[in-house]
Every structure is written in C-alpha cells, then in structure tokens.
Design an enzyme around this catalytic site. Sequence first.
Site, PDB file in Angstrom:
ATOM      1  N   GLU A 101      23.278  70.576  12.609  1.00 49.84           N
ATOM      2  CA  GLU A 101      23.042  70.899  11.202  1.00 49.84           C
ATOM      3  C   GLU A 101      21.558  70.767  10.879  1.00 49.84           C
ATOM      4  OE1 GLU A 101      25.354  72.177   8.983  1.00 49.84           O
ATOM      5  OE2 GLU A 101      23.297  72.573   8.452  1.00 49.84           O
TER       6      GLU A 101
ATOM      7  N   LYS B 105      18.050  70.424  18.391  1.00 56.39           N
ATOM      8  CA  LYS B 105      18.160  69.662  17.146  1.00 56.39           C
ATOM      9  C   LYS B 105      17.170  68.501  17.145  1.00 56.39           C
ATOM     10  CE  LYS B 105      19.522  67.558  13.527  1.00 56.39           C
ATOM     11  NZ  LYS B 105      19.774  67.910  12.182  1.00 56.39           N
TER      12      LYS B 105
ATOM     13  N   CYS C  19      17.392  60.835   9.272  1.00 59.45           N
ATOM     14  CA  CYS C  19      17.282  61.579  10.532  1.00 59.45           C
ATOM     15  C   CYS C  19      15.987  61.403  11.309  1.00 59.45           C
ATOM     16  CB  CYS C  19      17.465  63.069  10.246  1.00 59.45           C
ATOM     17  SG  CYS C  19      19.156  63.423   9.798  1.00 59.45           S
TER      18      CYS C  19
HETATM   19  C1  UDX Z   1      25.035  62.884   9.535  1.00 57.88           C
HETATM   20  C2  UDX Z   1      25.202  63.147  11.014  1.00 57.88           C
HETATM   21  O1  UDX Z   1      26.483  63.076  11.374  1.00 57.88           O
HETATM   22  C3  UDX Z   1      24.217  62.383  11.791  1.00 57.88           C
HETATM   23  O2  UDX Z   1      24.377  62.518  13.155  1.00 57.88           O
HETATM   24  C4  UDX Z   1      22.954  62.979  11.380  1.00 57.88           C
HETATM   25  O3  UDX Z   1      21.921  62.584  12.199  1.00 57.88           O
HETATM   26  C5  UDX Z   1      22.711  62.598   9.938  1.00 57.88           C
HETATM   27  O4  UDX Z   1      23.693  63.108   9.172  1.00 57.88           O
HETATM   28  P1  UDX Z   1      25.759  61.637   7.508  1.00 57.88           P
HETATM   29  O5  UDX Z   1      26.704  62.690   7.078  1.00 57.88           O
HETATM   30  O6  UDX Z   1      24.459  61.552   6.812  1.00 57.88           O
HETATM   31  O7  UDX Z   1      25.504  61.758   9.077  1.00 57.88           O
HETATM   32  O8  UDX Z   1      26.444  60.222   7.568  1.00 57.88           O
HETATM   33  P2  UDX Z   1      27.292  59.497   6.479  1.00 57.88           P
HETATM   34  O9  UDX Z   1      26.934  59.971   5.122  1.00 57.88           O
HETATM   35  O10 UDX Z   1      27.213  58.045   6.829  1.00 57.88           O
HETATM   36  O11 UDX Z   1      28.781  60.032   6.753  1.00 57.88           O
HETATM   37  C6  UDX Z   1      29.529  59.761   7.875  1.00 57.88           C
HETATM   38  C7  UDX Z   1      30.979  59.570   7.459  1.00 57.88           C
HETATM   39  O12 UDX Z   1      31.775  59.463   8.637  1.00 57.88           O
HETATM   40  C8  UDX Z   1      31.248  58.315   6.632  1.00 57.88           C
HETATM   41  O13 UDX Z   1      31.855  58.668   5.415  1.00 57.88           O
HETATM   42  C9  UDX Z   1      32.176  57.483   7.515  1.00 57.88           C
HETATM   43  O14 UDX Z   1      33.151  56.750   6.773  1.00 57.88           O
HETATM   44  C10 UDX Z   1      32.827  58.542   8.371  1.00 57.88           C
HETATM   45  N1  UDX Z   1      33.378  58.049   9.628  1.00 57.88           N
HETATM   46  C11 UDX Z   1      32.635  57.277  10.464  1.00 57.88           C
HETATM   47  C12 UDX Z   1      34.686  58.392   9.982  1.00 57.88           C
HETATM   48  O15 UDX Z   1      35.384  59.057   9.222  1.00 57.88           O
HETATM   49  N2  UDX Z   1      35.168  57.959  11.189  1.00 57.88           N
HETATM   50  C13 UDX Z   1      34.464  57.184  12.034  1.00 57.88           C
HETATM   51  O16 UDX Z   1      34.961  56.800  13.110  1.00 57.88           O
HETATM   52  C14 UDX Z   1      33.153  56.833  11.657  1.00 57.88           C
HETATM   53  C1  UDX Z   2      15.568  66.536   7.662  1.00 57.38           C
HETATM   54  C2  UDX Z   2      15.338  67.950   8.191  1.00 57.38           C
HETATM   55  O1  UDX Z   2      14.464  68.658   7.319  1.00 57.38           O
HETATM   56  C3  UDX Z   2      16.658  68.682   8.347  1.00 57.38           C
HETATM   57  O2  UDX Z   2      16.459  69.956   8.918  1.00 57.38           O
HETATM   58  C4  UDX Z   2      17.570  67.848   9.228  1.00 57.38           C
HETATM   59  O3  UDX Z   2      18.822  68.477   9.372  1.00 57.38           O
HETATM   60  C5  UDX Z   2      17.749  66.477   8.654  1.00 57.38           C
HETATM   61  O4  UDX Z   2      16.474  65.850   8.501  1.00 57.38           O
HETATM   62  P1  UDX Z   2      15.987  65.460   5.271  1.00 57.38           P
HETATM   63  O5  UDX Z   2      15.793  64.151   5.966  1.00 57.38           O
HETATM   64  O6  UDX Z   2      17.157  65.630   4.371  1.00 57.38           O
HETATM   65  O7  UDX Z   2      16.079  66.644   6.337  1.00 57.38           O
HETATM   66  O8  UDX Z   2      14.699  65.753   4.364  1.00 57.38           O
HETATM   67  P2  UDX Z   2      13.265  66.409   4.575  1.00 57.38           P
HETATM   68  O9  UDX Z   2      13.068  67.346   3.456  1.00 57.38           O
HETATM   69  O10 UDX Z   2      13.072  66.923   5.927  1.00 57.38           O
HETATM   70  O11 UDX Z   2      12.295  65.178   4.301  1.00 57.38           O
HETATM   71  C6  UDX Z   2      12.247  64.053   5.168  1.00 57.38           C
HETATM   72  C7  UDX Z   2      11.168  63.098   4.703  1.00 57.38           C
HETATM   73  O12 UDX Z   2       9.875  63.649   4.923  1.00 57.38           O
HETATM   74  C8  UDX Z   2      11.229  62.755   3.223  1.00 57.38           C
HETATM   75  O13 UDX Z   2      10.963  61.377   3.039  1.00 57.38           O
HETATM   76  C9  UDX Z   2      10.133  63.606   2.626  1.00 57.38           C
HETATM   77  O14 UDX Z   2       9.630  63.101   1.430  1.00 57.38           O
HETATM   78  C10 UDX Z   2       9.102  63.571   3.733  1.00 57.38           C
HETATM   79  N1  UDX Z   2       8.145  64.698   3.706  1.00 57.38           N
HETATM   80  C11 UDX Z   2       8.598  65.964   3.850  1.00 57.38           C
HETATM   81  C12 UDX Z   2       6.795  64.442   3.577  1.00 57.38           C
HETATM   82  O15 UDX Z   2       6.379  63.294   3.460  1.00 57.38           O
HETATM   83  N2  UDX Z   2       5.925  65.502   3.578  1.00 57.38           N
HETATM   84  C13 UDX Z   2       6.342  66.792   3.719  1.00 57.38           C
HETATM   85  O16 UDX Z   2       5.485  67.699   3.720  1.00 57.38           O
HETATM   86  C14 UDX Z   2       7.723  67.024   3.856  1.00 57.38           C
END
Ligand code: UDX
Ligand code: UDX
Length: 486
Positions: free
Chosen positions: A160, A219, A275
């Site tokens: 993603e 990724k 991430c």
């Molecule tokens: C995601 C991706 O999966 C991760 O690899 C990526 O790098 C960042 O984004 P994210 O959706 O942000 O993770 O995580 P989170 O909001 O913590 O959601 C994960 C969900 O999975 C939670 O609601 C948790 O309860 C659920 N979960 C976890 C299950 O249902 N089963 C499990 O065994 C573990």
């Molecule tokens: C990131 C990636 O963009 C996305 O593709 C991946 O799937 C998940 O990780 P996210 O973490 O949601 O997404 O936000 P992003 O907009 O990338 O920002 C990450 C951090 O970098 C934030 O703290 C943001 O404020 C910072 N940032 C971003 C900067 O400091 N400067 C910039 O120019 C851009």
Amino acid sequence: MASAKICCIGAGYVGGPTCSVIAKMCPHVTVTIVDINDKRIAAWNSDELPIYEPQLDDIVKSQRGKNLFFSTDIDKEINDADFIFISVNTPTKTYGVGKGMAADLKYVEACARRIAAVAKSDKIVIEKSTVPVKAAASIQRILSSNMNLDINFQVLSNPEFLAEGTAIQDLIHPDRVLIGGEDSEAGRAAIQKLVDVYANWVPREKIITMNTWSSELSKLAANAFLAQRISSINAMSAVCEATGADVNEVARAIGMDSRIGDKFLKASVGFGGSCFQKDVLNLVYLCECLNLPKVAQYWQQVIEINNYQRKRFASGIIGCLFNTVAGKRITIFGFAFKKDTGDTRESSSIYVAKYLLDEGAKLSICDPKVSRRQIVSDLSHPTIASEETVAELVTTETDPYKACKESHAIAVCTEWDAFKTLDYKRIFDCMLKPAFIFDGRGILDHAELTSIGFQVEAIGKTVSQGTVFTHNNGNNILSPTSRVLP
Ligand code: UDX
Ligand code: UDX
C-alpha cells in the site's frame, strides 16, 4: 467477478480505508473487514469511525451494510472469501534478535496460521502490510501446512502506498498499483484475478505486476527514498541556518529541476508516522543480514539525521530561552505526525516534548485532532517520560488561544492549516515577553510575526537571531542510542 468476496484482516489505518475504497469502486464485490479488536470493529460500525481520514466517513456510510461489512467473526469471513488481505500491523521488534530494527511479523504469521487452520477452499492471500523481503515465502510455507492438500493457496504481494490524510484520494487515483506473485501458471492466474479487481477503477497501465520479491522490496525502497529526501532537505536546513540561506528557496530552486522534482522537499522538525522509521530500519536490518554493512550504514544515516533534526530543534528552543526552560510554559502547536490526521505514531512532537520535559519545561499541547488521552498515553511511555512527570508538567488545550496564555514560547510541530490563520496579535498579547515562536514546519508568516513583536526562529532560515538550531548541534541534550529511539 460477480460473486467475488474479499476479507481484510486488520481494520487499521491501511485495511480500513483500502477496503472501503475497494467496496466503493466495486459494487459487485463484497468486502468484509475483520479484526481481533472488538472495540475497533464496533467503532467502524458506529457513527464515530476509529480513525480520522478526510472523505472516509462518506464512503463508509454509503457502502456499509450494502457491500461493506465490519466483523469480528474472523474464521467465517476467511472461509467465505476468495481474496484475503493481510493488513495487520508490522511494528519494529522490541525484543530478541533484530530488536529495534527488524519488523515484527508475529501478527502476520498469526493470520497465516489462522487461514491455514480454517480455510476449506482455494484462497488468494495478499500481503498488504509492509513486510521484509521473502515474507511471502514464509506465509506460503505456513499455508501449505493446511491438512487439506486439495486447497490451493496463492500468496501475492500488493503493498500500500497511501499516505495518511490523503488516503482516499491516493487510493482512488493511485500513481501505480503494484502486484507481485509467483511466476507459475497458478501464480499468474492469481495475479490476474487481483488485477481485475483494481481494473474496476485504476487504468490498466498503472497496474504493474512483477515477481514477489521485487514487489516486497519496492515498498521498502519507496519509503526509504521518500524518508531520505526529507533527511536530505533537513540536513540542508542546518547548513542554511548556519549560512543565512533559506531552505525554502533552496528547495524551490532544486525542485524546479525536473530530474529532482518538487515534492517531499519541505524541511521540518523531522518525519514521523508509522512507516518511514520502521521501514528504513527494516531495510538496514535486511542489509546487515545480507552482509552489506556499507549499504546498511548508508540507510542508517537517514534515521540519524531525523533524530538529529528533532534534537537540534528542541535544543534551539532551550538555547533561545536563555539556556533554561525549567518551570517555563511552552506551547506545542500540533501533536499529530502531520496535518489532517489524528495519528501520533512516531510523531516528532513526542520527541520534542520529551527533550523539553527532560529539562523541566511545562508543556501546553494543542492539536485539533489528537485527544488528551492519546497525548498523555504517548508521553507516559517508559522511554519518554514518567506518568508523574506528565501529570505534573503537561496540560492540553483544544483552544489555541488558551494554550498560549502566559507561555514563553510556541513551538510549531505539526503543519495544521488552522495554525496559519490564528490572530497572532491576540496570542502575543497574552504571552510572557520576550515571546518566542519556533516554526518547525515553516508554515507561518515570519515577517508579520516579527512586526507584531515575536522573536521568530524557523527551521532552515534566519529570522530573528539566526543559527539558533545549529549552534547547539543538539549536544546539550542526551543522545538516544544510535539505533533504538528513546
Ligand atoms: C499498516 C500496515 O499493515 C503496516 O505493515 C504498515 O507498515 C503500516 O500500516 P496500520 O493499518 O497502520 O498498519 O496498523 P493499525 O492501525 O495498527 O491496524 C492493524 C489492525 O490489525 C489493528 O486494528 C489490530 O487490532 C489488527 N490485528 C492485529 C488483527 O486483527 N489481528 C492480529 O493478529 C493483529
Ligand atoms: C508514508 C508514504 O508517503 C506512503 O506512501 C506509505 O504508504 C506510508 O508512509 P505517511 O507516513 O502517511 O505515508 O505520510 P507522509 O505524507 O509520507 O509523511 C511522513 C512524514 O514526513 C510526516 O511526518 C510528514 O510531516 C513528513 N514530511 C513529509 C516532511 O517532513 N517533509 C516533506 O516534504 C514531506
């Protein structure tokens, strides 16, 4: 495709929006998102969704009960599904081998074991979570332990790329959709089935297919490159402060070179989010395991500069406030890791707050979307501050004007639009003098603030005193260990 059923395990920031958009764009596909956390599922089924993301409410409300469902009956949904997305969290390991660096795959493995245990028909299992290279092979081996030899499991990688705050638009108009799979007849057939789902709304030329390992590594590489750009411009911001150059002008100048491009060049108080740090550390660990220490060190520097940026920002605040902040009230504008999200994971605000709390500052924290409960919970983490310190030194305010009352300084840590349009004269009048603003996001009108009477300091730019963030080099603050953040 008429009867296709999707089950998504993990109703989080990735699983929730991704599968809600699939439901919206494919009315003929039934999508059920399951999670072990029943409170989270109850929230997805209520009027108050568990995560804030622009446009998400409308999509969920229009599809829920039609072809979008949220459930805790994981086994039933696994059984009914043709496609199973694994979207559980893959945090950095906090124990054992690879502690502080490797991704913890215990939740992904638990999902694979559950699928192996309950599936009674063929399944296409899709890694949505970010995983280390070759995780698909491990998932495949676990699935193969299913006792029923007639069941065919195909594992695909479909990482993603959505960014929080723009997740819905990123999903509806992706730059590309990446699908990796096994180079076999069954593998190619599975890839094609998933391509057909995305082709309901994504132009075919933007759906790219490749082998599983390339997809998994792409990724990590994409996030590492993005994080590296931010560390590069942040490294440049320190040079700007020391020389009188303006980092925004430098970013504009280099960004106009079409080979460089103008995105992700905004200097800041450091990147946060769930991430970037996790994935770069994961890449560093991978390189170390592959006996590529120079490559590992190269990527490790992206994290080092990010830690340095956070520390030198906090250090600059302390330096400007006459080298002591003990007992001084400092207002933190923004606690989310970026604007338009309530997510605080790895937010730089947490680390800036930690460094200031270590020096005895009183913090007044104001964020439009982050609850007091979340702020207190993040700061009370054993590696940040004790519960007693947080109870004694931290207050939270939803009203930015109240948050600034009798403060010595404001530190802008998140770039919320709401902070740009405040009445800063009114704020100045209620602050202690000299009143300081430290703009860690470069979002405010520095000339106007200076004319009101503020002492203004901004990342990557000389405004009032100059070089405040640089001359301390963050050295008057204890360094976290080289890899594991405090
Ligand atoms: C995601 C991706 O999966 C991760 O690899 C990526 O790098 C960042 O984004 P994210 O959706 O942000 O993770 O995580 P989170 O909001 O913590 O959601 C994960 C969900 O999975 C939670 O609601 C948790 O309860 C659920 N979960 C976890 C299950 O249902 N089963 C499990 O065994 C573990
Ligand atoms: C990131 C990636 O963009 C996305 O593709 C991946 O799937 C998940 O990780 P996210 O973490 O949601 O997404 O936000 P992003 O907009 O990338 O920002 C990450 C951090 O970098 C934030 O703290 C943001 O404020 C910072 N940032 C971003 C900067 O400091 N400067 C910039 O120019 C851009």
